[in-house]
Design a protein around this motif. Sequence first.
Motif, PDB file in Angstrom:
ATOM      1  N   SER A 119       1.136  -1.323  -0.289  1.00 37.70           N
ATOM      2  CA  SER A 119      -0.095  -0.237  -0.556  1.00 37.70           C
ATOM      3  C   SER A 119       1.007   1.734  -0.305  1.00 37.70           C
ATOM      4  O   SER A 119       1.697   1.499   0.123  1.00 37.70           O
ATOM      5  CB  SER A 119      -0.825  -0.332   1.072  1.00 37.70           C
ATOM      6  OG  SER A 119      -0.134  -0.038   2.445  1.00 37.70           O
ATOM      7  N   GLU A 120       0.091   2.413  -0.276  1.00 37.68           N
ATOM      8  CA  GLU A 120       0.942   3.705  -0.533  1.00 37.68           C
ATOM      9  C   GLU A 120       1.316   3.867   1.165  1.00 37.68           C
ATOM     10  O   GLU A 120       2.026   4.445   1.617  1.00 37.68           O
ATOM     11  CB  GLU A 120       0.198   4.673  -0.519  1.00 37.68           C
ATOM     12  CG  GLU A 120       0.006   4.736  -2.224  1.00 37.68           C
ATOM     13  CD  GLU A 120      -1.296   6.028  -2.848  1.00 37.68           C
ATOM     14  OE1 GLU A 120      -0.917   7.549  -1.872  1.00 37.68           O
ATOM     15  OE2 GLU A 120      -1.179   5.801  -4.003  1.00 37.68           O
ATOM     16  N   GLN A 121       0.965   3.206   1.852  1.00 42.41           N
ATOM     17  CA  GLN A 121       0.839   3.710   3.503  1.00 42.41           C
ATOM     18  C   GLN A 121       2.278   3.247   3.817  1.00 42.41           C
ATOM     19  O   GLN A 121       3.408   3.670   4.584  1.00 42.41           O
ATOM     20  CB  GLN A 121      -0.031   3.429   4.095  1.00 42.41           C
ATOM     21  CG  GLN A 121       0.347   3.995   6.182  1.00 42.41           C
ATOM     22  CD  GLN A 121       0.864   5.164   5.880  1.00 42.41           C
ATOM     23  OE1 GLN A 121      -0.413   5.733   6.251  1.00 42.41           O
ATOM     24  NE2 GLN A 121       1.161   5.616   6.816  1.00 42.41           N
ATOM     25  N   GLU A 122       2.298   1.706   3.831  1.00 40.82           N
ATOM     26  CA  GLU A 122       3.863   0.405   3.470  1.00 40.82           C
ATOM     27  C   GLU A 122       4.765   1.723   3.105  1.00 40.82           C
ATOM     28  O   GLU A 122       5.764   1.621   3.730  1.00 40.82           O
ATOM     29  CB  GLU A 122       3.661  -0.644   3.155  1.00 40.82           C
ATOM     30  CG  GLU A 122       2.690  -1.199   3.638  1.00 40.82           C
ATOM     31  CD  GLU A 122       1.783  -2.619   3.398  1.00 40.82           C
ATOM     32  OE1 GLU A 122       2.561  -3.780   3.449  1.00 40.82           O
ATOM     33  OE2 GLU A 122       1.652  -2.429   2.441  1.00 40.82           O
ATOM     34  N   MET A 123       4.564   1.727   1.891  1.00 38.37           N
ATOM     35  CA  MET A 123       5.938   2.894   0.843  1.00 38.37           C
ATOM     36  C   MET A 123       5.857   4.227   1.952  1.00 38.37           C
ATOM     37  O   MET A 123       6.977   4.210   1.855  1.00 38.37           O
ATOM     38  CB  MET A 123       5.550   3.342  -0.455  1.00 38.37           C
ATOM     39  CG  MET A 123       4.909   1.914  -1.097  1.00 38.37           C
ATOM     40  SD  MET A 123       5.955   1.352  -1.390  1.00 38.37           S
ATOM     41  CE  MET A 123       7.111   2.407  -2.689  1.00 38.37           C
ATOM     42  N   ASP A 131       5.788   4.515   5.125  1.00 36.84           N
ATOM     43  CA  ASP A 131       6.246   4.045   6.935  1.00 36.84           C
ATOM     44  C   ASP A 131       7.536   3.431   6.129  1.00 36.84           C
ATOM     45  O   ASP A 131       8.315   4.152   7.249  1.00 36.84           O
ATOM     46  CB  ASP A 131       5.150   3.098   6.943  1.00 36.84           C
ATOM     47  CG  ASP A 131       4.068   3.228   8.219  1.00 36.84           C
ATOM     48  OD1 ASP A 131       3.900   4.827   7.828  1.00 36.84           O
ATOM     49  OD2 ASP A 131       3.035   2.407   7.729  1.00 36.84           O
ATOM     50  N   ALA A 132       7.763   2.956   4.856  1.00 37.75           N
ATOM     51  CA  ALA A 132       9.317   2.524   4.842  1.00 37.75           C
ATOM     52  C   ALA A 132       9.892   3.667   4.653  1.00 37.75           C
ATOM     53  O   ALA A 132      10.955   4.045   5.499  1.00 37.75           O
ATOM     54  CB  ALA A 132       9.138   2.027   3.405  1.00 37.75           C
ATOM     55  N   THR A 133      10.320   4.684   4.333  1.00 40.05           N
ATOM     56  CA  THR A 133      10.855   5.563   4.020  1.00 40.05           C
ATOM     57  C   THR A 133      10.803   6.581   5.258  1.00 40.05           C
ATOM     58  O   THR A 133      12.276   6.983   5.784  1.00 40.05           O
ATOM     59  CB  THR A 133       9.844   6.574   3.137  1.00 40.05           C
ATOM     60  OG1 THR A 133      10.122   6.166   1.795  1.00 40.05           O
ATOM     61  CG2 THR A 133      10.899   7.920   2.636  1.00 40.05           C
ATOM     62  N   ALA A 134       9.891   6.213   5.907  1.00 32.74           N
ATOM     63  CA  ALA A 134      10.089   7.205   6.766  1.00 32.74           C
ATOM     64  C   ALA A 134      10.818   6.240   7.928  1.00 32.74           C
ATOM     65  O   ALA A 134      11.695   6.678   9.075  1.00 32.74           O
ATOM     66  CB  ALA A 134       9.432   7.912   7.751  1.00 32.74           C
ATOM     67  N   ALA A 135      10.790   5.471   8.238  1.00 35.03           N
ATOM     68  CA  ALA A 135      12.162   4.110   9.067  1.00 35.03           C
ATOM     69  C   ALA A 135      13.591   4.773   8.955  1.00 35.03           C
ATOM     70  O   ALA A 135      13.797   3.929   9.682  1.00 35.03           O
ATOM     71  CB  ALA A 135      11.655   2.760   8.244  1.00 35.03           C
ATOM     72  N   LEU A 136      13.631   4.917   7.329  1.00 33.41           N
ATOM     73  CA  LEU A 136      15.416   5.808   7.576  1.00 33.41           C
ATOM     74  C   LEU A 136      15.746   6.524   7.505  1.00 33.41           C
ATOM     75  O   LEU A 136      15.028   8.002   7.806  1.00 33.41           O
ATOM     76  CB  LEU A 136      15.390   5.014   5.829  1.00 33.41           C
ATOM     77  CG  LEU A 136      15.044   3.835   4.930  1.00 33.41           C
ATOM     78  CD1 LEU A 136      15.739   3.585   3.897  1.00 33.41           C
ATOM     79  CD2 LEU A 136      15.672   2.460   5.917  1.00 33.41           C
ATOM     80  N   THR A 137      16.563   6.836   7.936  1.00 32.25           N
ATOM     81  CA  THR A 137      17.492   7.610   7.985  1.00 32.25           C
ATOM     82  C   THR A 137      17.793   8.979   7.000  1.00 32.25           C
ATOM     83  O   THR A 137      17.732   7.948   5.862  1.00 32.25           O
ATOM     84  CB  THR A 137      18.722   7.691   9.083  1.00 32.25           C
ATOM     85  OG1 THR A 137      19.944   7.523   7.889  1.00 32.25           O
ATOM     86  CG2 THR A 137      18.530   6.614  10.225  1.00 32.25           C
ATOM     87  N   ALA A 138      17.709   9.957   7.233  1.00 35.41           N
ATOM     88  CA  ALA A 138      18.482  10.916   6.203  1.00 35.41           C
ATOM     89  C   ALA A 138      19.748  10.599   5.191  1.00 35.41           C
ATOM     90  O   ALA A 138      19.214  10.498   4.263  1.00 35.41           O
ATOM     91  CB  ALA A 138      18.083  12.163   6.034  1.00 35.41           C
ATOM     92  N   PRO A 166      12.512  -2.281   4.741  1.00 32.55           N
ATOM     93  CA  PRO A 166      12.102  -0.479   4.160  1.00 32.55           C
ATOM     94  C   PRO A 166      12.706  -0.113   3.600  1.00 32.55           C
ATOM     95  O   PRO A 166      12.759   0.789   2.548  1.00 32.55           O
ATOM     96  CB  PRO A 166      12.395   0.215   5.882  1.00 32.55           C
ATOM     97  CG  PRO A 166      11.749  -0.562   6.789  1.00 32.55           C
ATOM     98  CD  PRO A 166      12.369  -2.112   6.465  1.00 32.55           C
ATOM     99  N   ALA A 167      14.293  -0.676   3.469  1.00 33.29           N
ATOM    100  CA  ALA A 167      15.119  -0.200   2.380  1.00 33.29           C
ATOM    101  C   ALA A 167      14.764  -0.815   0.862  1.00 33.29           C
ATOM    102  O   ALA A 167      14.672   0.559  -0.126  1.00 33.29           O
ATOM    103  CB  ALA A 167      17.027  -0.425   2.782  1.00 33.29           C
TER     104      ALA A 167
END
Length: 429
Positions: free
Chosen positions: A60-64, A66-73, A162-163
């Motif tokens: 889902s878009e939400q999973e996408m 969440d994945a981006t948010a789980a990684l550091t900048a 997430p990566a």
Amino acid sequence: MKIERFAEGISLKRSVEAGTADQRKAVQDIIYDVRKSGNAALHTYTERFDGVSPGELLVSEQEMEDATAALTAEQLDIIQEAANNIRMFHEKQIRNSWFTTDDTGTMLGQKLTPLDAVGVYVPGGTAAYPSSVLMNALPAKAAGVERIVMVSPPGKDGKLSPAVLAAAKIAGVKEIYKVGGAQAIAALAYGTETIKKVDKIVGPGNIYVALAKREVFGDVAIDMIAGPSEIAILADETAIAAEVAADLLSQAEHDVRACSVLVTTSTSLAEEVASEVTKQVALLPRHDIAAASIRDYGRIVVCGKMAEAVEAINELAPEHLEIVTKDALEIMAKIRHAGAIFIGRFSSEPVGDYFAGPNHVLPTNGTARFSSPLNVDDFQKKSSIIMYSETAFRKNAEKIAAFARMEGLEAHARAIESRSVNESGKGPE
């Protein structure tokens, strides 16, 4: 590592099993089930092999998000920079359609068309491979493929790494499914209620994925049947033993069947590298895998002169080749068979795996003798264009008809002669 002297006729090849009869039968059964039962089979096999119910197959878009948010900048920046390098390299490979016209008005040419849909398999479950996403999706994007479908086995939490999802987002992949193994290959090849079939499947996987790609080939295209990873290092006395050993182990940690070979003209370097490998392998987190790989497939070959060393490398036709010698560019020109060639001390193999830009999906097990790294051409097809002028036709009609009759194909000849109308407007009797 075993040290041996080069001798004429020495074989650096290894035998790689193409799967057992039981494995092939299991894969055939899985493909049959997916063709017959669709999504239900995907759920059954995901629960059986991955130990998890994937629920909704589509990410889902939400999973996408969440994945981006789980990684550091910093992590996101690294993936983005790698993607930029890979994209730029592959955009330079793009070919265009071409047409030419002669003085009779005949036009000939070649029309390039992107594939409609490509499936990208990304290994997963216990490991995350965002680099596989970039290396497979970005050349397809550069080629102009409109529909890119990614599949990957879920982890124990029922989600994808997430990566991996962040890399997919950066690469512009929007259609992603939580399914892996042979069942994912079958879904891409034949479709289910949820997953529409594709035209080509690319990406590495385990033995079951490789066997499944072999089974569906012909109904869809595939990139290659990839075997265990390989590295060969061609080095002389200028190489640094600790660095050579580290590079050999960079592939050995992949798989117990990975192959790491040093070919050198220096006996002292051979001995130092063997000692370094023993020291360094003991310190690796994946010690058991790397040690087994080095024990079973690791070799050091000492050659009397560089010409013999080059001969040994060409006979091996390795997936990855590092050249760490004096006059490395000169030696590179003599290499006929290698998937990717890394030149000089600072071109360590992982530079190509992740960041430089060239593709890391490479021919293995000697197939570099006749095949190439994954590239933009793999995602386009070519159509020949023929628009023959009347002048050229009248000039060559008799010769074409005669050629057809040499092959015993009378209808071919008559197809040409049917256009040679007589004065009454009738075709040949």
